[in-house]
Design an enzyme around this catalytic site. Structure first.
Site, PDB file in Angstrom:
ATOM      1  N   GLN A   1       2.866 -11.777   3.039  1.00 51.29           N
ATOM      2  CA  GLN A   1       3.281 -10.393   2.761  1.00 51.29           C
ATOM      3  C   GLN A   1       3.841  -9.642   3.980  1.00 51.29           C
ATOM      4  O   GLN A   1       4.693  -8.764   3.815  1.00 51.29           O
ATOM      5  CB  GLN A   1       2.123  -9.621   2.125  1.00 51.29           C
TER       6      GLN A   1
ATOM      7  N   CYS B   1      -2.193  -3.111   5.018  1.00 49.57           N
ATOM      8  CA  CYS B   1      -1.409  -2.831   6.216  1.00 49.57           C
ATOM      9  C   CYS B   1      -0.946  -1.368   6.277  1.00 49.57           C
ATOM     10  O   CYS B   1       0.214  -1.065   5.990  1.00 49.57           O
ATOM     11  CB  CYS B   1      -0.201  -3.755   6.312  1.00 49.57           C
TER      12      CYS B   1
ATOM     13  N   ASP C   1      -8.861  -8.113   1.748  1.00 43.30           N
ATOM     14  CA  ASP C   1      -8.621  -6.729   1.322  1.00 43.30           C
ATOM     15  C   ASP C   1      -9.677  -6.202   0.349  1.00 43.30           C
ATOM     16  O   ASP C   1      -9.900  -4.990   0.270  1.00 43.30           O
ATOM     17  CB  ASP C   1      -7.240  -6.625   0.641  1.00 43.30           C
TER      18      ASP C   1
ATOM     19  N   LYS D   1      -6.919  -2.982   6.494  1.00 44.48           N
ATOM     20  CA  LYS D   1      -6.786  -4.233   5.740  1.00 44.48           C
ATOM     21  C   LYS D   1      -5.524  -4.963   6.179  1.00 44.48           C
ATOM     22  O   LYS D   1      -4.416  -4.531   5.856  1.00 44.48           O
ATOM     23  CB  LYS D   1      -6.714  -3.925   4.244  1.00 44.48           C
TER      24      LYS D   1
ATOM     25  N   ALA E   1      -4.479 -10.399   9.590  1.00 41.97           N
ATOM     26  CA  ALA E   1      -5.140 -10.772  10.842  1.00 41.97           C
ATOM     27  C   ALA E   1      -6.649 -10.558  10.725  1.00 41.97           C
ATOM     28  O   ALA E   1      -7.454 -11.385  11.184  1.00 41.97           O
ATOM     29  CB  ALA E   1      -4.571  -9.936  11.983  1.00 41.97           C
TER      30      ALA E   1
ATOM     31  N   CYS F   1      -2.081  -5.384  14.009  1.00 38.42           N
ATOM     32  CA  CYS F   1      -0.846  -5.161  13.276  1.00 38.42           C
ATOM     33  C   CYS F   1       0.308  -4.943  14.244  1.00 38.42           C
ATOM     34  O   CYS F   1       0.219  -4.106  15.138  1.00 38.42           O
ATOM     35  CB  CYS F   1      -0.995  -3.957  12.359  1.00 38.42           C
TER      36      CYS F   1
HETATM   37  C1  LIG Z   1       4.398  -4.869   3.013  1.00 37.84           C
HETATM   38  C2  LIG Z   1       3.200  -5.495   3.672  1.00 37.84           C
HETATM   39  C3  LIG Z   1       3.206  -5.687   5.046  1.00 37.84           C
HETATM   40  C4  LIG Z   1       2.098  -6.253   5.669  1.00 37.84           C
HETATM   41  N1  LIG Z   1       2.144  -6.456   7.024  1.00 37.84           N
HETATM   42  C5  LIG Z   1       1.110  -7.061   7.642  1.00 37.84           C
HETATM   43  C6  LIG Z   1       1.180  -7.371   9.046  1.00 37.84           C
HETATM   44  O1  LIG Z   1       2.180  -7.102   9.712  1.00 37.84           O
HETATM   45  N2  LIG Z   1       0.117  -7.983   9.615  1.00 37.84           N
HETATM   46  C7  LIG Z   1      -1.005  -8.321   8.888  1.00 37.84           C
HETATM   47  O2  LIG Z   1      -1.931  -8.905   9.457  1.00 37.84           O
HETATM   48  N3  LIG Z   1      -1.101  -8.027   7.563  1.00 37.84           N
HETATM   49  C8  LIG Z   1      -0.081  -7.418   6.925  1.00 37.84           C
HETATM   50  N4  LIG Z   1      -0.149  -7.154   5.573  1.00 37.84           N
HETATM   51  C9  LIG Z   1      -1.452  -7.283   4.874  1.00 37.84           C
HETATM   52  C10 LIG Z   1      -1.833  -8.696   4.467  1.00 37.84           C
HETATM   53  O3  LIG Z   1      -0.794  -9.331   3.765  1.00 37.84           O
HETATM   54  C11 LIG Z   1      -3.091  -8.619   3.601  1.00 37.84           C
HETATM   55  O4  LIG Z   1      -4.069  -7.866   4.281  1.00 37.84           O
HETATM   56  C12 LIG Z   1      -3.638 -10.009   3.301  1.00 37.84           C
HETATM   57  O5  LIG Z   1      -2.726 -10.715   2.492  1.00 37.84           O
HETATM   58  C13 LIG Z   1      -5.002  -9.912   2.609  1.00 37.84           C
HETATM   59  O6  LIG Z   1      -5.423 -11.165   2.177  1.00 37.84           O
HETATM   60  P1  LIG Z   1      -6.321 -11.327   0.847  1.00 37.84           P
HETATM   61  O7  LIG Z   1      -6.551 -12.784   0.713  1.00 37.84           O
HETATM   62  O8  LIG Z   1      -7.472 -10.406   0.893  1.00 37.84           O
HETATM   63  O9  LIG Z   1      -5.395 -10.798  -0.338  1.00 37.84           O
HETATM   64  P2  LIG Z   1      -4.058 -11.455  -0.891  1.00 37.84           P
HETATM   65  O10 LIG Z   1      -3.377 -12.224   0.179  1.00 37.84           O
HETATM   66  O11 LIG Z   1      -3.318 -10.352  -1.543  1.00 37.84           O
HETATM   67  O12 LIG Z   1      -4.544 -12.510  -1.978  1.00 37.84           O
HETATM   68  C14 LIG Z   1      -5.343 -12.190  -3.092  1.00 37.84           C
HETATM   69  C15 LIG Z   1      -5.288 -13.383  -4.048  1.00 37.84           C
HETATM   70  O13 LIG Z   1      -6.289 -13.194  -5.058  1.00 37.84           O
HETATM   71  C16 LIG Z   1      -5.739 -13.543  -6.320  1.00 37.84           C
HETATM   72  N5  LIG Z   1      -6.488 -12.830  -7.375  1.00 37.84           N
HETATM   73  C17 LIG Z   1      -6.432 -11.520  -7.713  1.00 37.84           C
HETATM   74  N6  LIG Z   1      -7.255 -11.271  -8.755  1.00 37.84           N
HETATM   75  C18 LIG Z   1      -7.847 -12.452  -9.072  1.00 37.84           C
HETATM   76  C19 LIG Z   1      -8.777 -12.846 -10.077  1.00 37.84           C
HETATM   77  N7  LIG Z   1      -9.271 -11.983 -10.967  1.00 37.84           N
HETATM   78  N8  LIG Z   1      -9.152 -14.148 -10.133  1.00 37.84           N
HETATM   79  C20 LIG Z   1      -8.663 -15.056  -9.235  1.00 37.84           C
HETATM   80  N9  LIG Z   1      -7.775 -14.732  -8.270  1.00 37.84           N
HETATM   81  C21 LIG Z   1      -7.371 -13.444  -8.196  1.00 37.84           C
HETATM   82  C22 LIG Z   1      -4.275 -13.119  -6.222  1.00 37.84           C
HETATM   83  O14 LIG Z   1      -3.479 -13.817  -7.161  1.00 37.84           O
HETATM   84  C23 LIG Z   1      -3.948 -13.494  -4.767  1.00 37.84           C
HETATM   85  O15 LIG Z   1      -3.460 -14.817  -4.667  1.00 37.84           O
HETATM   86  C24 LIG Z   1       0.958  -6.620   4.905  1.00 37.84           C
HETATM   87  C25 LIG Z   1       0.967  -6.443   3.516  1.00 37.84           C
HETATM   88  C26 LIG Z   1       2.079  -5.899   2.898  1.00 37.84           C
HETATM   89  C27 LIG Z   1       2.076  -5.735   1.393  1.00 37.84           C
END
Ligand SMILES: Cc1cc2nc3c(=O)[nH]c(=O)nc-3n(C[C@H](O)[C@H](O)[C@H](O)COP(=O)(O)OP(=O)(O)OC[C@H]3O[C@@H](n4cnc5c(N)ncnc54)[C@H](O)[C@@H]3O)c2cc1C
Length: 397
Positions: A46, A164, A298, A306, A309, A341
């Site tokens: 992302q 982010c 997150d 969030k 990193a 970030c």
């Molecule tokens: C525009 C943007 C810019 C960003 N820039 C940065 C940056 O520069 N540096 C940085 O470190 N971070 C950045 N981030 C943030 C980073 O991408 C997120 O913090 C990170 O992806 C969080 O990881 P996660 O695994 O918690 O969630 P996600 O990566 O969002 O993954 C969640 C997963 O859970 C799955 N899921 C959801 N509900 C269910 C369910 N009921 N059952 C089973 N699976 C489910 C989804 O399908 C998904 O695959 C950015 C985000 C965005 C949107």
């Protein structure tokens, strides 16, 4: 009829946090049965959505097939979690399976809630209303910046927890610079409405960002939240979080950072705080009531921004604590709130934030990271994506 299945560790979510924790666990515990549940076809890097929305790279480069990223030895079930019963240690999936677990790692992220702002849901992607917070909207966002004829360019940041929190500033800084290139900056007002009361929690980085805002002549309204979009009149209504008063602004370009919410199954499963995020110990990442449940990424209710990193550091702690518990120990690994970030302040300029729960900078490089640097832009644009796919997701670092 419900199908039953049992595993020692069940991971919900195959995003950044879920894949890293799966990789780390299977490396150390090859004989343990691990199931990863996620209905997604695609996994997204992302952070690259900023680059796609600002014309730096094609959005397709941020996506890979989810299946291709599942570590060997981990069983992937392409289904969503519908309900968790933490008292009886099972999860019900969207296809009606009942999966019993010994330990559960919750990493389902948070999701965009377009309906959280009145009038936004039907107007996103049309008539100048854009967002880098949606893969589908990235090309439209870039097109709108590229052909912007001048006028009011309004950027927002909401009061809900969000991914982010620096990304709204980053796209604003890049758009502002691009307006110089296309010659429309002199006819453009760049305005930032943010629900926060400052640009950054850490003074060291905030002082750089204040100078960026001054240099770019951007007008800021702190403690203002977007309440309504009226696309027919090209109006946005903001509410002051201090006085409650409302202000209507005409826009020509509106970059919206939407509200976010945690997946509903968490709330139904009674695992959350009032804000919908999972109620965990901020250091061990263990659930406050259910000692065989952890949350990371997150979806965890943690007092730190969030970011991917942060999720990577949390994955290390959760993996280590699960390994200790499986060998009858206590969860001794502790997360210090580390988050990072890269704030892109222009095409070729980045300030690299890194800090912990105590708001203490924890910088990687032997120079002042609060300075805008081309080297940090190269790190963000080329090195971090390479490391993400090749080293972070496979759990090699
Ligand atoms: C525009 C943007 C810019 C960003 N820039 C940065 C940056 O520069 N540096 C940085 O470190 N971070 C950045 N981030 C943030 C980073 O991408 C997120 O913090 C990170 O992806 C969080 O990881 P996660 O695994 O918690 O969630 P996600 O990566 O969002 O993954 C969640 C997963 O859970 C799955 N899921 C959801 N509900 C269910 C369910 N009921 N059952 C089973 N699976 C489910 C989804 O399908 C998904 O695959 C950015 C985000 C965005 C949107």
């Amino acid at each position: 009829m419900l199908q039953h299945q049992h595993c020692q560790i069940l991971i919900i979510g195959g995003g950044t946090a879920g894949l890293i924790v799966a990789s780390k666990l299977i490396k150390k515990l090859p004989a343990v049965s691990i199931v990863l549940l996620d209905s997604a076809d695609k996994h997204y890097y992302q952070p690259a959505w900023l680059f796609a929305g600002s014309g730096i790279m094609a959005k397709e480069k941020s996506a890979r097939s989810e299946k291709s990223l599942i570590p060997n030895g981990v069983l992937f079930l392409q289904e969503a979690a519908e309900l968790c019963n933490p008292d009886e240690n099972y999860v019900i999936t969207s296809q009606g399976k009942r999966i019993f677990y010994d330990y559960l790692a919750l990493a389902p992220g948070i999701t965009v809630d377009w309906a959280g702002v009145k009038g936004l849901e039907g107007s996103i992607g049309k008539d100048g209303v854009v967002s880098i917070y949606s893969y589908e909207q990235l090309d439209q966002t870039w097109q709108s910046i590229k052909i912007f004829p001048g006028g009011a360019a309004v950027f927002t940041l909401p009061a809900t927890p969000l991914k982010c929190p620096s990304a709204p500033q980053k796209i604003m800084y890049l758009a502002e610079e691009y307006f110089h290139k296309t010659g429309v900056r002199k006819d453009t007002n760049v305005i930032f409405f943010t629900a926060k009361d400052k640009l950054c929690e850490i003074k060291k980085y905030e002082s750089t960002l204040k100078k960026v805002i001054e240099r770019k002549n951007i007008k800021i309204f702190f403690k203002h939240d977007l309440e309504e979009v009226r696309p027919d009149k090209k109006e946005a209504v903001f509410k002051s979080l201090v006085t409650g008063s409302k202000e209507t602004i005409k826009y020509d370009l509106l970059h919206v950072t939407p509200c976010f919410q945690a997946p509903v199954f968490l709330k139904k499963s009674r695992l959350t705080q009032k804000n919908g995020l999972v109620d965990v110990n901020p250091y061990t990442l263990q659930h406050q009531r259910y000692k065989n449940i952890f949350a990371l990424g997150d979806a965890a209710d943690l007092p730190t921004p969030k970011t991917g990193a942060a999720a990577r550091r949390q994955a290390k702690v959760v993996a280590e604590n699960l390994i200790r518990l499986l060998s009858s120990g206590q969860p001794g690994a502790s997360y210090n709130g580390y988050t990072s970030c890269p704030i892109t302040t222009g095409y070729g300029k980045v300030v690299l934030l890194e800090y912990d729960y105590d708001k203490k900078p924890l910088e990687t490089f032997p120079f002042n990271q609060a300075k805008e640097r081309y080297s940090m832009f190269l790190l963000d644009r080329y090195v971090l994506p390479y490391m993400y796919w090749n080293f972070m997701l496979p759990g090699r670092i």
